[in-house]
Scaffold this motif. Structure first.
Motif, PDB file in Angstrom:
ATOM      1  N   VAL A 362       0.842  -1.207   0.000  1.00 31.78           N
ATOM      2  CA  VAL A 362       0.000   0.000   0.000  1.00 31.78           C
ATOM      3  C   VAL A 362       0.877   1.256   0.000  1.00 31.78           C
ATOM      4  O   VAL A 362       0.617   2.220  -0.736  1.00 31.78           O
ATOM      5  CB  VAL A 362      -0.952   0.000   1.202  1.00 31.78           C
ATOM      6  N   VAL A 363       1.936   1.244   0.817  1.00 36.84           N
ATOM      7  CA  VAL A 363       2.854   2.389   0.845  1.00 36.84           C
ATOM      8  C   VAL A 363       3.503   2.576  -0.521  1.00 36.84           C
ATOM      9  O   VAL A 363       3.609   3.705  -1.036  1.00 36.84           O
ATOM     10  CB  VAL A 363       3.922   2.191   1.935  1.00 36.84           C
ATOM     11  N   SER A 364       3.915   1.490  -1.157  1.00 43.27           N
ATOM     12  CA  SER A 364       4.534   1.576  -2.483  1.00 43.27           C
ATOM     13  C   SER A 364       3.558   2.134  -3.512  1.00 43.27           C
ATOM     14  O   SER A 364       3.926   2.982  -4.337  1.00 43.27           O
ATOM     15  CB  SER A 364       5.028   0.193  -2.924  1.00 43.27           C
ATOM     16  N   GLN A 365       2.320   1.696  -3.474  1.00 46.56           N
ATOM     17  CA  GLN A 365       1.316   2.200  -4.411  1.00 46.56           C
ATOM     18  C   GLN A 365       1.041   3.681  -4.186  1.00 46.56           C
ATOM     19  O   GLN A 365       0.844   4.437  -5.150  1.00 46.56           O
ATOM     20  CB  GLN A 365       0.034   1.385  -4.270  1.00 46.56           C
ATOM     21  N   THR A 366       1.029   4.107  -2.941  1.00 45.27           N
ATOM     22  CA  THR A 366       0.821   5.525  -2.643  1.00 45.27           C
ATOM     23  C   THR A 366       1.964   6.366  -3.191  1.00 45.27           C
ATOM     24  O   THR A 366       1.742   7.447  -3.762  1.00 45.27           O
ATOM     25  CB  THR A 366       0.691   5.730  -1.126  1.00 45.27           C
ATOM     26  N   LEU A 367       3.186   5.889  -3.035  1.00 44.98           N
ATOM     27  CA  LEU A 367       4.333   6.613  -3.587  1.00 44.98           C
ATOM     28  C   LEU A 367       4.279   6.658  -5.107  1.00 44.98           C
ATOM     29  O   LEU A 367       4.629   7.663  -5.726  1.00 44.98           O
ATOM     30  CB  LEU A 367       5.631   5.953  -3.122  1.00 44.98           C
ATOM     31  N   SER A 368       3.846   5.571  -5.738  1.00 43.68           N
ATOM     32  CA  SER A 368       3.754   5.539  -7.196  1.00 43.68           C
ATOM     33  C   SER A 368       2.735   6.544  -7.709  1.00 43.68           C
ATOM     34  O   SER A 368       2.919   7.144  -8.773  1.00 43.68           O
ATOM     35  CB  SER A 368       3.381   4.127  -7.666  1.00 43.68           C
ATOM     36  N   MET A 376      11.559   3.497  -2.582  1.00 45.69           N
ATOM     37  CA  MET A 376      11.062   2.661  -1.484  1.00 45.69           C
ATOM     38  C   MET A 376      12.070   1.548  -1.221  1.00 45.69           C
ATOM     39  O   MET A 376      12.532   0.881  -2.151  1.00 45.69           O
ATOM     40  CB  MET A 376       9.700   2.065  -1.862  1.00 45.69           C
ATOM     41  N   PHE A 377      12.427   1.351   0.057  1.00 49.65           N
ATOM     42  CA  PHE A 377      13.349   0.292   0.458  1.00 49.65           C
ATOM     43  C   PHE A 377      12.664  -0.611   1.478  1.00 49.65           C
ATOM     44  O   PHE A 377      11.825  -0.143   2.258  1.00 49.65           O
ATOM     45  CB  PHE A 377      14.621   0.864   1.109  1.00 49.65           C
ATOM     46  N   THR A 378      13.044  -1.878   1.467  1.00 51.64           N
ATOM     47  CA  THR A 378      12.646  -2.794   2.531  1.00 51.64           C
ATOM     48  C   THR A 378      13.902  -3.367   3.168  1.00 51.64           C
ATOM     49  O   THR A 378      14.942  -3.497   2.512  1.00 51.64           O
ATOM     50  CB  THR A 378      11.770  -3.940   1.990  1.00 51.64           C
ATOM     51  N   ALA A 379      13.804  -3.692   4.447  1.00 48.45           N
ATOM     52  CA  ALA A 379      14.956  -4.203   5.181  1.00 48.45           C
ATOM     53  C   ALA A 379      15.022  -5.715   5.023  1.00 48.45           C
ATOM     54  O   ALA A 379      14.111  -6.430   5.440  1.00 48.45           O
ATOM     55  CB  ALA A 379      14.854  -3.828   6.657  1.00 48.45           C
ATOM     56  N   THR A 380      16.102  -6.189   4.394  1.00 52.87           N
ATOM     57  CA  THR A 380      16.324  -7.620   4.214  1.00 52.87           C
ATOM     58  C   THR A 380      17.787  -7.925   4.479  1.00 52.87           C
ATOM     59  O   THR A 380      18.673  -7.269   3.932  1.00 52.87           O
ATOM     60  CB  THR A 380      15.972  -8.063   2.783  1.00 52.87           C
ATOM     61  N   GLU A 381      18.031  -8.934   5.307  1.00 52.15           N
ATOM     62  CA  GLU A 381      19.381  -9.412   5.567  1.00 52.15           C
ATOM     63  C   GLU A 381      20.319  -8.270   5.959  1.00 52.15           C
ATOM     64  O   GLU A 381      21.406  -8.109   5.435  1.00 52.15           O
ATOM     65  CB  GLU A 381      19.926 -10.147   4.349  1.00 52.15           C
ATOM     66  N   GLN A 382      19.865  -7.451   6.862  1.00 56.08           N
ATOM     67  CA  GLN A 382      20.660  -6.344   7.390  1.00 56.08           C
ATOM     68  C   GLN A 382      21.022  -5.314   6.328  1.00 56.08           C
ATOM     69  O   GLN A 382      21.949  -4.525   6.489  1.00 56.08           O
ATOM     70  CB  GLN A 382      21.941  -6.872   8.046  1.00 56.08           C
ATOM     71  N   LYS A 383      20.283  -5.305   5.212  1.00 56.88           N
ATOM     72  CA  LYS A 383      20.526  -4.341   4.157  1.00 56.88           C
ATOM     73  C   LYS A 383      19.204  -3.721   3.741  1.00 56.88           C
ATOM     74  O   LYS A 383      18.132  -4.271   3.975  1.00 56.88           O
ATOM     75  CB  LYS A 383      21.195  -5.004   2.947  1.00 56.88           C
ATOM     76  N   LEU A 384      19.302  -2.541   3.114  1.00 59.23           N
ATOM     77  CA  LEU A 384      18.120  -1.888   2.575  1.00 59.23           C
ATOM     78  C   LEU A 384      18.050  -2.201   1.084  1.00 59.23           C
ATOM     79  O   LEU A 384      18.915  -1.798   0.314  1.00 59.23           O
ATOM     80  CB  LEU A 384      18.189  -0.378   2.820  1.00 59.23           C
ATOM     81  N   GLN A 385      17.009  -2.894   0.684  1.00 62.68           N
ATOM     82  CA  GLN A 385      16.846  -3.336  -0.698  1.00 62.68           C
ATOM     83  C   GLN A 385      15.795  -2.463  -1.377  1.00 62.68           C
ATOM     84  O   GLN A 385      14.665  -2.354  -0.911  1.00 62.68           O
ATOM     85  CB  GLN A 385      16.411  -4.799  -0.740  1.00 62.68           C
ATOM     86  N   ARG A 463      12.025  -2.405  15.214  1.00 63.02           N
ATOM     87  CA  ARG A 463      12.872  -2.946  14.158  1.00 63.02           C
ATOM     88  C   ARG A 463      12.547  -2.218  12.861  1.00 63.02           C
ATOM     89  O   ARG A 463      11.374  -2.087  12.494  1.00 63.02           O
ATOM     90  CB  ARG A 463      12.619  -4.446  13.999  1.00 63.02           C
ATOM     91  N   LEU A 464      13.589  -1.712  12.171  1.00 69.34           N
ATOM     92  CA  LEU A 464      13.391  -0.975  10.923  1.00 69.34           C
ATOM     93  C   LEU A 464      13.014  -1.963   9.824  1.00 69.34           C
ATOM     94  O   LEU A 464      13.829  -2.745   9.351  1.00 69.34           O
ATOM     95  CB  LEU A 464      14.669  -0.214  10.548  1.00 69.34           C
ATOM     96  N   ASP A 465      11.738  -1.921   9.405  1.00 72.86           N
ATOM     97  CA  ASP A 465      11.249  -2.840   8.387  1.00 72.86           C
ATOM     98  C   ASP A 465      11.275  -2.247   6.985  1.00 72.86           C
ATOM     99  O   ASP A 465      11.308  -2.982   6.003  1.00 72.86           O
ATOM    100  CB  ASP A 465       9.810  -3.263   8.708  1.00 72.86           C
ATOM    101  N   GLY A 466      11.206  -0.925   6.895  1.00 74.49           N
ATOM    102  CA  GLY A 466      11.172  -0.285   5.585  1.00 74.49           C
ATOM    103  C   GLY A 466      11.582   1.167   5.676  1.00 74.49           C
ATOM    104  O   GLY A 466      11.745   1.735   6.767  1.00 74.49           O
ATOM    105  N   LEU A 467      11.759   1.772   4.499  1.00 76.52           N
ATOM    106  CA  LEU A 467      12.219   3.161   4.434  1.00 76.52           C
ATOM    107  C   LEU A 467      11.854   3.703   3.060  1.00 76.52           C
ATOM    108  O   LEU A 467      11.996   3.006   2.051  1.00 76.52           O
ATOM    109  CB  LEU A 467      13.740   3.213   4.631  1.00 76.52           C
TER     110      LEU A 467
END
Length: 751
Positions: A362-368, A376-385, A463-467
């Motif tokens: 939903v956040v991604s669609q709002t930004l689009s 838009m980034f998501t937190a995966t494996e200690q990195k921002l993807q 926990r930082l899940d997204g950015l």
């Protein structure tokens, strides 16, 4: 033919060294001396007609290049004196003139006035008819001089009137352009009407408006009017700030500048735009000392542009800057209403989401749907993807591979967590800000083609899940109200993730209770460990998800580990041979007797613990010991080969609880197996003893014993020897028996 000049007043052809025109008595000065061939189209005796501009168009002549009128003396100065004429024509001598003047003075002393001509005729020095003829000629010259003086005065008045009209037209044009700029309701309308009015009112060859891109590093032609305008716009003309062009120079120095073809500088770029251009001026459009645009004009005449025109253009540029600010404010207000509507819709969708991925979607669609550039980034494996970008050179969408686009790097996840702790306001990344930032984060907006950026974190249980980041094209591009709206979106997403996590945790615990009940029932009725292991595996998959699963049995007497049940990548794997306790993670788990959870940098952490990794290492690993009365009887393990942070504390608690029941089931199965084995041994011994006792003689006893032992132990040969020496035991030898037979023999003999 000798060189000639043309009189600028009457058009007469004169010798090149003439100092005055004998026909109109015009005296030539240094500033109005005609050049050879000048005014060649003027008819003798005619007055040059002023050049007329189209109605409403300003005739740009330049400050120091306007046509100069001849310097005319007074009528008395233009007509020679009577005495000079008489002397020049030889009618009298200079001595005669002096004598006549003396007579004039003498008569004046007695109160009688006497003209010079009368004195000459009275003294008999000049005939009356000659005097009348010369006077008549002098009067005619005076009349001509008066007419020429009036003509010159009229021309000067006309020139001044033209100057005033030009000034009025300039003021009107500036006011008209200002009015058009103020009344424009969109950026496209503002730019289009501005360039069209400038080109029409000032007769420019080309009027261009450039707007900044890439945080002001370059300027793109946004609108143009005049020659080659459409072609230049279709080509997407781009000029770098500081480049060898007038626009580039003005962009770098923030000052207006004027050049002509005689200057030579920047002419190559000017010629590429308009070949007929002989003068070019560029004006910076400044807003808060930032170049928000550049106005560039070209004219076909090198003298047409001067400091006065530059000042007028700068005034128009200032009005354009104000209009740009107003339009940006209008656009911001419109965007604000649109964003508020979009965010309201997003908030409803977030509240209805049933999975964390749905919330981030939903956040991604709002930004689009937003009109701001964003990532838009998501937190995966200690990195921002990066999972989505909009308005960048590199566009990322959820449908394409996001690992290949060359996006600027961001700091590590830990650094971003420290910069934006939970509850902190959005982080504004802008040049000149005082807060210390990591180099990667400070350079990110510029490398992404932005002036600055605003960072919004999305949290779940600290926990930082997204950015996501919104890009600023210029200072103040994103107003505070919009920033607060997107901060509310990030906050709603964080709260929804927290609530969804709490709900899922409660649901997971309820499922765990149900699982405990199911496994308890299975343990109470299970007589086959394989069946029990399948039940436990299915329940673990139902709660935790599809993961690899393993149950190992440990025999402390032999120090061996046996893999009783193992599911690897969805397939059942059989292990027939046990292996000794060693340095693997299962061995470390059994030795420690404590649960072990590795969910990040698993391979590295396992090596630090001294574990040897065989095969493909897992990204997440969770194991619990199986213990009964402080005695370890085995281990239960789940692992994920693809994802880090796959297991949490609730999963560990679930496996620990299940492990206690599995350990009891395993111990019960072992006891049951021992009881069954003991009963089977007693039964065999009883049968063999009965057969031996029924024998009638020693040989039959020995044959029966040998036969029963060979049959019971599955041996091909058995021999019984009896010794009658004192204290010598009975020896029973079984030859060619298998390993299993030997074990059975030990059981039978109780050894």
């Amino acid at each position: 033919m000798t060189d000639q000049i043309i009189c600028p007043v009457c058009g007469s052809s004169l010798a090149s060294d003439a100092q005055h025109c004998p026909y109109c008595n015009t005296i030539f000065g240094a500033v109005n001396r005609p050049s050879q061939g000048e005014a060649s189209e003027a008819m003798p005796g005619s007055q040059p007609a002023p050049v007329q501009s189209p109605p409403g168009q300003i005739k740009l002549t330049g400050r120091n290049t306007q046509p100069l009128r001849p310097i005319q003396a007074t009528p008395e100065a233009l007509v020679p004196r009577l005495g000079d004429i008489l002397v020049n024509e030889g009618l009298v001598s200079e001595e005669d003139i002096q004598r006549a003047l003396a007579l004039q003075e003498k008569r004046a002393t007695v109160g009688r006035s006497l003209l010079l001509g009368e004195a000459l005729t009275e003294m008999g020095l000049l005939e009356r008819q000659d005097l009348d003829r010369v006077i008549t000629r002098q009067l005619l010259s005076l009349h001509s001089a008066l007419k020429e003086a009036n003509r010159t005065l009229e021309l000067r008045v006309q020139e001044r009137t033209q100057d005033l009209e030009n000034l009025v037209l300039q003021i009107r044009a500036a006011a008209e352009i200002t009015q058009a700029a103020v009344s424009a309701t969109s950026l496209d309308e503002l730019l289009r009407r501005t360039v069209e009015l400038l080109q029409q009112r000032f007769d420019f060859l080309l009027v261009s408006l450039f707007l900044p891109i890439e945080a002001g590093k370059a300027f793109l032609l946004q609108e143009a009017a005049g020659e080659n305008a459409e072609q230049l716009k279709s080509q997407g003309m781009r000029i770098e700030a500081g480049s060898n062009s007038l626009v580039g120079w003005v962009a770098a120095n923030k000052k207006p500048r004027l050049v002509t073809i005689g200057d030579g500088e920047f002419f190559a770029v000017r010629e590429a735009m308009v070949a007929e251009s002989r003068a070019e001026a560029s004006i910076p459009i400044l807003l808060n000392d930032q170049v928000v645009g550049i106005l560039d004009v070209h004219h076909a005449k090198s003298y047409a542009l001067d400091e006065e025109v530059l000042a007028i253009l700068q005034t128009i540029g200032n009005h354009i800057a104000s209009s740009l600010a107003n339009i940006h404010l209008l656009e911001t207000t419109r965007l604000g209403l649109k964003e508020i509507s979009s965010l309201h819709k997003a908030s409803q969708q977030i509240m209805q989401a049933s999975h964390p991925d749905d919330i981030l979607k939903v956040v991604s669609q709002t930004l689009s749907a937003s009109e701001f550039s964003s990532i838009m980034f998501t937190a995966t494996e200690q990195k921002l993807q990066a999972v989505l970008s909009r308005g960048l050179k590199t566009v990322i969408s959820p449908d394409q591979d996001v690992s290949t686009p060359p996006l600027p790097p961001l700091p590590s996840l830990e650094v971003m967590r420290s910069l934006m702790p939970p509850g902190s306001p959005p982080l504004i990344i802008e040049p000149g800000k005082s807060q210390p930032l990591p180099d990667e984060l400070a350079a990110f907006p510029k490398e992404a083609g932005w002036y600055g950026a605003v960072s919004f974190p999305i949290w779940c249980r600290s926990r930082l899940d997204g950015l996501f980041l919104l890009g600023m094209e210029y200072p103040g591009h994103i107003p505070q109200a919009i920033i607060q709206s997107f901060a509310s979106l990030a906050g709603m997403a964080s709260n929804a993730l927290d609530k969804l996590y709490a709900f899922q945790t409660m649901q997971k615990r309820m499922e765990a209770l149900q699982t405990m009940n199911t496994i308890s029932q299975a343990v109470s009725v299970a007589t086959d460990l394989d069946t029990l292991y399948r039940v436990i595996h299915n329940e673990v998959v139902r709660i935790i998800g599809d993961v690899d699963f393993l149950i190992a049995e440990y025999d402390a007497r032999t120090n061996l580990i046996h893999i009783s049940y193992m599911i690897d990548s969805g397939k059942l794997v059989n292990f027939d041979e046990p292996f000794p306790l060693g340095q693997g993670l299962v061995s470390i788990l059994i030795n420690s007797g404590q649960p072990l959870r590795l969910v990040e940098n698993t391979e590295e952490r396992a090596r630090e613990m001294g574990a040897k990794i065989l095969g493909r290492p897992a990204k997440s690993w969770l194991g619990v010991p199986l213990m009964v009365a402080n005695e370890i009887v085995g281990a239960m393990v789940v692992q994920d080969l693809e994802h880090e942070f796959r297991f949490d504390e609730d999963d560990q608690l679930l496996l620990t609880t299940l492990g206690a029941q599995v350990a009891v089931a395993l111990r019960n199965a072992r006891l049951l197996d021992m009881m069954y084995h003991q009963a089977e041994r007693e039964r065999r011994l009883y049968e063999i003893t009965n057969r031996i006792r029924s024998a009638a003689d020693i040989q039959t006893i020995l044959d029966t014993t040998s036969h029963e032992l060979r049959k019971a132990l599955n041996a091909r040969h058995a021999r019984v020897e009896l010794g009658f020496r004192e204290a010598s035991p009975v020896n029973v030898e079984v030859k060619e028996a298998s390993g299993a037979a030997e074990a059975q023999m030990e059981d039978l003999l109780g050894e």
